[in-house]
Design a protein around this motif. Structure first.
Motif, PDB file in Angstrom:
ATOM      1  N   GLY A 125       7.077   0.139  -9.723  1.00 13.11           N
ATOM      2  CA  GLY A 125       7.608  -1.184 -10.019  1.00 13.11           C
ATOM      3  C   GLY A 125       7.764  -2.025  -8.766  1.00 13.11           C
ATOM      4  N   GLY A 126       8.278  -1.419  -7.701  1.00 17.01           N
ATOM      5  CA  GLY A 126       8.450  -2.161  -6.458  1.00 17.01           C
ATOM      6  C   GLY A 126       7.130  -2.667  -5.899  1.00 17.01           C
ATOM      7  N   ALA A 127       6.126  -1.782  -5.873  1.00 18.76           N
ATOM      8  CA  ALA A 127       4.823  -2.185  -5.345  1.00 18.76           C
ATOM      9  C   ALA A 127       4.167  -3.229  -6.242  1.00 18.76           C
ATOM     10  CB  ALA A 127       3.923  -0.960  -5.202  1.00 18.76           C
ATOM     11  N   LEU A 128       4.282  -3.060  -7.559  1.00 20.22           N
ATOM     12  CA  LEU A 128       3.709  -4.043  -8.483  1.00 20.22           C
ATOM     13  C   LEU A 128       4.368  -5.407  -8.321  1.00 20.22           C
ATOM     14  CD1 LEU A 128       3.291  -2.048 -11.821  1.00 20.22           C
ATOM     15  CD2 LEU A 128       1.469  -3.078 -10.453  1.00 20.22           C
ATOM     16  N   GLY A 129       5.691  -5.402  -8.139  1.00 19.25           N
ATOM     17  CA  GLY A 129       6.401  -6.670  -7.982  1.00 19.25           C
ATOM     18  C   GLY A 129       5.967  -7.428  -6.749  1.00 19.25           C
ATOM     19  N   ILE A 130       5.832  -6.706  -5.635  1.00 18.12           N
ATOM     20  CA  ILE A 130       5.384  -7.350  -4.404  1.00 18.12           C
ATOM     21  C   ILE A 130       3.981  -7.897  -4.572  1.00 18.12           C
ATOM     22  CG2 ILE A 130       4.838  -6.957  -1.971  1.00 18.12           C
ATOM     23  CD1 ILE A 130       7.006  -4.746  -2.028  1.00 18.12           C
ATOM     24  N   ALA A 131       3.107  -7.096  -5.212  1.00 26.21           N
ATOM     25  CA  ALA A 131       1.722  -7.528  -5.402  1.00 26.21           C
ATOM     26  C   ALA A 131       1.637  -8.718  -6.348  1.00 26.21           C
ATOM     27  CB  ALA A 131       0.885  -6.366  -5.939  1.00 26.21           C
ATOM     28  N   ALA A 132       2.318  -8.625  -7.503  1.00 30.27           N
ATOM     29  CA  ALA A 132       2.183  -9.664  -8.525  1.00 30.27           C
ATOM     30  C   ALA A 132       2.858 -10.964  -8.107  1.00 30.27           C
ATOM     31  CB  ALA A 132       2.765  -9.165  -9.842  1.00 30.27           C
ATOM     32  N   ALA A 180       0.844  -1.201   0.000  1.00 25.97           N
ATOM     33  CA  ALA A 180       0.000   0.000   0.000  1.00 25.97           C
ATOM     34  C   ALA A 180       0.876   1.247   0.000  1.00 25.97           C
ATOM     35  CB  ALA A 180      -0.927  -0.006   1.219  1.00 25.97           C
ATOM     36  N   TYR A 181       1.966   1.191   0.730  1.00 22.63           N
ATOM     37  CA  TYR A 181       2.910   2.319   0.780  1.00 22.63           C
ATOM     38  C   TYR A 181       3.437   2.658  -0.616  1.00 22.63           C
ATOM     39  CZ  TYR A 181       7.215   4.896   1.774  1.00 22.63           C
ATOM     40  OH  TYR A 181       8.214   5.841   1.788  1.00 22.63           O
ATOM     41  N   GLY A 182       3.916   1.656  -1.331  1.00 20.85           N
ATOM     42  CA  GLY A 182       4.513   1.904  -2.639  1.00 20.85           C
ATOM     43  C   GLY A 182       3.523   2.431  -3.652  1.00 20.85           C
ATOM     44  N   PHE A 183       2.290   1.898  -3.645  1.00 18.60           N
ATOM     45  CA  PHE A 183       1.303   2.357  -4.623  1.00 18.60           C
ATOM     46  C   PHE A 183       0.890   3.801  -4.360  1.00 18.60           C
ATOM     47  CE2 PHE A 183       0.286  -2.255  -5.362  1.00 18.60           C
ATOM     48  CZ  PHE A 183       0.715  -2.257  -6.666  1.00 18.60           C
ATOM     49  N   LEU A 184       0.649   4.154  -3.101  1.00 21.02           N
ATOM     50  CA  LEU A 184       0.266   5.542  -2.800  1.00 21.02           C
ATOM     51  C   LEU A 184       1.402   6.492  -3.105  1.00 21.02           C
ATOM     52  CD1 LEU A 184      -2.446   6.639  -1.607  1.00 21.02           C
ATOM     53  CD2 LEU A 184      -2.196   4.169  -1.439  1.00 21.02           C
ATOM     54  N   MET A 185       2.608   6.093  -2.775  1.00 23.12           N
ATOM     55  CA  MET A 185       3.748   6.968  -3.031  1.00 23.12           C
ATOM     56  C   MET A 185       3.976   7.152  -4.524  1.00 23.12           C
ATOM     57  SD  MET A 185       7.600   6.721  -1.522  1.00 23.12           S
ATOM     58  CE  MET A 185       8.861   7.901  -2.012  1.00 23.12           C
ATOM     59  N   ALA A 186       3.917   6.049  -5.291  1.00 24.16           N
ATOM     60  CA  ALA A 186       4.123   6.155  -6.736  1.00 24.16           C
ATOM     61  C   ALA A 186       3.059   7.029  -7.385  1.00 24.16           C
ATOM     62  CB  ALA A 186       4.107   4.757  -7.361  1.00 24.16           C
ATOM     63  N   GLY A 187       1.804   6.861  -6.954  1.00 20.70           N
ATOM     64  CA  GLY A 187       0.724   7.626  -7.559  1.00 20.70           C
ATOM     65  C   GLY A 187       0.752   9.099  -7.230  1.00 20.70           C
ATOM     66  N   LEU A 201      -5.049   1.368  -7.576  1.00 21.36           N
ATOM     67  CA  LEU A 201      -5.466   0.571  -6.419  1.00 21.36           C
ATOM     68  C   LEU A 201      -6.586  -0.403  -6.783  1.00 21.36           C
ATOM     69  CD1 LEU A 201      -5.407   3.207  -3.531  1.00 21.36           C
ATOM     70  CD2 LEU A 201      -3.670   1.530  -4.141  1.00 21.36           C
ATOM     71  N   LEU A 202      -7.539   0.035  -7.615  1.00 18.18           N
ATOM     72  CA  LEU A 202      -8.634  -0.859  -7.996  1.00 18.18           C
ATOM     73  C   LEU A 202      -8.139  -2.022  -8.849  1.00 18.18           C
ATOM     74  CD1 LEU A 202     -11.543   1.646  -8.768  1.00 18.18           C
ATOM     75  CD2 LEU A 202     -11.531  -0.152  -7.018  1.00 18.18           C
ATOM     76  N   VAL A 216      -2.693  -1.590   7.444  1.00 16.08           N
ATOM     77  CA  VAL A 216      -2.851  -1.237   6.027  1.00 16.08           C
ATOM     78  C   VAL A 216      -3.108   0.252   5.884  1.00 16.08           C
ATOM     79  CG1 VAL A 216      -4.302  -1.525   3.977  1.00 16.08           C
ATOM     80  CG2 VAL A 216      -3.647  -3.522   5.320  1.00 16.08           C
ATOM     81  N   LEU A 217      -4.001   0.807   6.717  1.00 20.55           N
ATOM     82  CA  LEU A 217      -4.302   2.238   6.673  1.00 20.55           C
ATOM     83  C   LEU A 217      -3.057   3.062   6.990  1.00 20.55           C
ATOM     84  CD1 LEU A 217      -6.231   4.650   6.533  1.00 20.55           C
ATOM     85  CD2 LEU A 217      -6.783   4.250   8.950  1.00 20.55           C
ATOM     86  N   ALA A 218      -2.307   2.646   8.012  1.00 17.46           N
ATOM     87  CA  ALA A 218      -1.098   3.380   8.375  1.00 17.46           C
ATOM     88  C   ALA A 218      -0.075   3.360   7.255  1.00 17.46           C
ATOM     89  CB  ALA A 218      -0.490   2.789   9.654  1.00 17.46           C
ATOM     90  N   ARG A 219       0.067   2.224   6.577  1.00 11.79           N
ATOM     91  CA  ARG A 219       1.003   2.129   5.453  1.00 11.79           C
ATOM     92  C   ARG A 219       0.574   3.031   4.302  1.00 11.79           C
ATOM     93  NH1 ARG A 219       5.922   0.361   4.866  1.00 11.79           N
ATOM     94  NH2 ARG A 219       5.554  -1.048   3.116  1.00 11.79           N
ATOM     95  N   ALA A 220      -0.732   3.126   4.069  1.00 12.97           N
ATOM     96  CA  ALA A 220      -1.223   4.025   3.020  1.00 12.97           C
ATOM     97  C   ALA A 220      -0.912   5.480   3.378  1.00 12.97           C
ATOM     98  CB  ALA A 220      -2.724   3.827   2.829  1.00 12.97           C
TER      99      ALA A 220
END
Length: 486
Positions: free
Chosen positions: A400-407, A57-64, A214-215, A106-110
């Protein structure tokens, strides 16, 4: 007459050190939880998707939000935004450290991702104003880039050292003294700066981009997890992404100039960079769990085993920056991707009884390829983008980092759950390998259950590595064609 720019003095160089620390922490927070994953899984008992959201969640919010926050700093002042973000980052780190439930973590990481998005663009923009001399500015940006990119590699090492003596929440508390230092020294050492014309701040575009990512990711995770609600979320995310692209094409000052991606060299460099970072980050997330839960290493030894991968990354950077004088970028980038692909194939051969040295040697081949590609890709991305869009490389890194962890985490998790579903464990305990092993140790058949969980996780780990090797090989072929004229 040639204008001589003033040279930076002691105050500016001390200010550089102050700015490098939050840049280091901003990227380190993407990976610092790798070591803590088994421990917080046993403590908070998250579901498989929840554990992945805690990680990324951290990586996606930061990247966006990196580019929108850069535009906001142009308008309200970079130092002001940096200090506000530092205060938020420090406070949210405390919230994450003492989160009593998976949902709150999760909320705190976001929230940490939102705070982190204020740090990187503000620090980089401030450096441009502090170092007017071109030579000094190159050195300063090199130091900053090393801190920002090195954070992802050092995160698991720092996490392992802390976990050897403290609980999992300590990996967040390390942020607090650095943010306090920044709040104390920032007003004294850092000058305020704004852009002459910050342009329009596209709030709607920022919300659309984050919601789309995120969706889509949530939908993919739910689909891999076997939940029925994945398709609607993924389709809605893709629709919002299309709206975002159309909006950016119409705006005179877009958050992301999507026209850049019409350039074959730029799109190849950016795409190859994101895929490579995704593979490295996803492997890092799984490898740390493999070392601790399958090979049963303590956090401190597991952290020390990460050091060769950092050395290999540095060797790859040195090799690439030297070889680019004689080797065409297309060939060098393709070679880097293929080296990493070979590393993933070697990782795919590990088993439950593989020696740590063999595992790390294979992992180091991956980071060697990563180090070879990163400086080349960043140079191509920054060279093609206008100065106020230079944050695209940092956004690509975090995305990329967040996508890699997710995928890779989703692929490995799906294989793990398909092979390990024991009736002896309480409901939900087998969702993650860390939770399963912790619960199994209290039962009479502990040895059998733990061994089965370890084999299932290893199968998921090696499957994810095989899939990534194929993706990197395909990316290498694409990059070779797209960069051919560069």
């Amino acid at each position: 007459m040639t204008r001589i720019e003033p040279r930076a003095g002691r105050r500016e160089w001390i200010g550089l050190a102050v700015l490098a620390l939050p840049a280091l922490l901003a990227s380190m927070d993407l990976s610092v939880l790798f070591m803590a994953a088994p421990w917080l899984a046993a403590d908070l008992e998250p579901t498989g998707p929840q554990l992945l959201w805690i990680m990324d969640a951290y990586g996606f919010l930061m990247a966006g939000l990196l580019l929108p926050m850069g535009a906001l700093g142009d308008r309200i002042g970079r130092r002001r935004l940096l200090l506000a973000g530092a205060a938020a980052f420090g406070a949210t780190s405390v919230l994450a450290a003492y989160a009593p439930t998976a949902e709150l973590l999760v909320l705190a990481r976001a929230l940490l991702g939102i705070g982190g998005a204020t740090l990187a663009p503000s620090t980089l923009a401030l450096l441009h104003g502090m170092f007017a001399d071109a030579g000094q500015r190159r050195v300063a940006i090199g130091v900053w880039t090393g801190a920002f990119t090195g954070g992802i590699a050092f995160g698991p090492i720092v996490g392992g050292l802390l976990l050897e003596h403290f609980w999992w929440g300590s990996v967040f508390l390390v942020n607090v003294p650095v943010m306090v230092l920044l709040l104390v020294l920032g007003p004294v050492l850092l000058p305020e700066s704004r852009a002459g014309d910050g342009g329009r701040f596209d709030v709607t575009g920022a919300l659309l981009s984050v919601a789309a990512v995120l969706l889509v990711v949530h939908g993919v995770k739910e689909l891999v997890h076997g939940a029925g609600g994945g398709w609607p979320a993924a389709v809605a995310g893709l629709a919002l992404g299309a709206v975002f692209v159309r909006r950016q094409l119409r705006l005179p000052d877009p958050l992301v100039d999507v026209r850049l991606f019409r350039d074959g060299a730029f799109s190849a460099a950016f795409g190859g960079y994101v895929v490579m970072i995704a593979g490295s980050a996803g492997l890092g997330y799984l490898a740390v769990q493999y070392l601790q839960l399958v090979l049963e290493l303590r956090p401190f030894p597991a952290a020390l085993w990460q050091l060769p991968t950092v050395v290999a990354t540095g060797a790859g950077i040195a090799l690439s920056t030297t070889a680019v004088r004689w080797v065409r970028p297309a060939r060098l980038a393709a070679a880097a991707l293929l080296v990493a692909a070979v590393g993933f194939l070697l990782v795919a051969r590990v088993g439950v009884d593989t020696a740590p040295a063999a595992m790390i040697a294979s992992y180091s081949v991956v980071t060697l390829g990563t180090g070879m590609l990163v400086p080349l890709a960043i140079d191509l991305i920054v060279g093609a983008a206008p100065p106020h869009r230079a944050g695209l490389s940092e956004a690509g890194s975090e995305l990329g980092g967040a996508l890699g962890i997710a995928a890779l985490g989703s692929v490995a998790g799906a294989v793990y759950r398909s092979r390990f579903a024991p009736d002896a464990l309480p409901a939900g305990a087998a969702e993650t390998v860390g939770g399963a092993i912790d619960a199994a140790r209290t039962l009479p058949e502990a040895d059998t259950l733990v061994a089965d969980a370890q084999r299932a996780f290893t199968a998921g780990f090696t499957t994810a590595a095989t899939v990534t090797a194929a993706l990197l090989a395909l990316t290498a072929a694409t990059v070779t064609v797209r960069l051919r004229g560069t």
